[in-house]
Design a protein around this motif. Sequence first.
Motif, PDB file in Angstrom:
ATOM      1  N   GLY A 105       0.787  -1.231   0.000  1.00  0.00           N
ATOM      2  CA  GLY A 105       0.000   0.000   0.000  1.00  0.00           C
ATOM      3  C   GLY A 105       0.810   1.266   0.000  1.00  0.00           C
ATOM      4  O   GLY A 105       0.350   2.302   0.497  1.00  0.00           O
ATOM      5  N   ASP A 106       2.022   1.204  -0.534  1.00  0.00           N
ATOM      6  CA  ASP A 106       2.901   2.372  -0.545  1.00  0.00           C
ATOM      7  C   ASP A 106       3.333   2.806   0.851  1.00  0.00           C
ATOM      8  O   ASP A 106       3.864   3.900   1.035  1.00  0.00           O
ATOM      9  N   ALA A 107       3.089   1.980   1.848  1.00  0.00           N
ATOM     10  CA  ALA A 107       3.581   2.295   3.192  1.00  0.00           C
ATOM     11  C   ALA A 107       5.094   2.108   3.228  1.00  0.00           C
ATOM     12  O   ALA A 107       5.674   1.431   2.383  1.00  0.00           O
ATOM     13  N   PHE A 108       5.725   2.714   4.222  1.00  0.00           N
ATOM     14  CA  PHE A 108       7.179   2.633   4.356  1.00  0.00           C
ATOM     15  C   PHE A 108       7.518   1.390   5.153  1.00  0.00           C
ATOM     16  O   PHE A 108       7.474   1.405   6.386  1.00  0.00           O
ATOM     17  N   ASP A 109       7.859   0.310   4.443  1.00  0.00           N
ATOM     18  CA  ASP A 109       7.999  -0.977   5.109  1.00  0.00           C
ATOM     19  C   ASP A 109       9.401  -1.250   5.647  1.00  0.00           C
ATOM     20  O   ASP A 109       9.560  -2.063   6.556  1.00  0.00           O
TER      21      ASP A 109
END
Lengths: 121, 109
Positions: A105-109
């Motif tokens: 989800g385009d989160a900063f993983d």
Amino acid sequence: QITLKESGPTLVKPTQTLTLTCTFSGFSLSTSGVGVGWIRQPPGKALEWLALIYWDDDKRYSPSLKSRLTITKDTSKNQVVLTMTNMDPVDTATYYCAHSQAGTGDAFDIWGQGTMVTVSS
Amino acid sequence: EIVLTQSPATLSLSPGERATLSCRASQSVSSYLAWYQQKPGQAPRLLIYDASNRATGIPARFSGSGSGTDFTLTISSLEPEDFAVYYCQQRSNWPWGCTFGQGTKLEIK
């Protein structure tokens, strides 16, 4: 294994330009859906997103800082560079770079360890 | 710019208790909401993405819910290592945007 590491000066003077480099491994910034972002955190305060660059060279900036920021990538060197002009003491913060991908989800993983930048004369 | 408001600012609970953290967006972000945990001196760690999906390696006691403007992070039974600061973050597409909330500090009671 994905890793990112920030590098740059620890001390800059007011009005100077800050240049930070994020050197990464374990992924390619030419892969569809991948991005690298910059986030900062003043001492004792909240996270603030600054900029993001995508695999296709799409670039996004925080509206409040857009005039001062430039983000670029060098795919061959596995690096992303952030420049911030006209530094001020309020820009004193830990600066992080982080990986993002469409699959999460385009989160900063994955995040780098961060680099502390102090703005002082 | 979409503003995220987290509540409460500080939550005092004991190990074994259930924690409920809230994040409210100033306009709809669909399900483009993530949660992070940050411990002192460390970089943030992704817990939840797309509102309800646990990131790799995140224990099942962490769960996320919500859509639109109201989101919740629940920790079903607090472990000692869960006491930290939690941030929500949105990545909306219409219009494009990326912002973090101001954080909730989860402290030991």
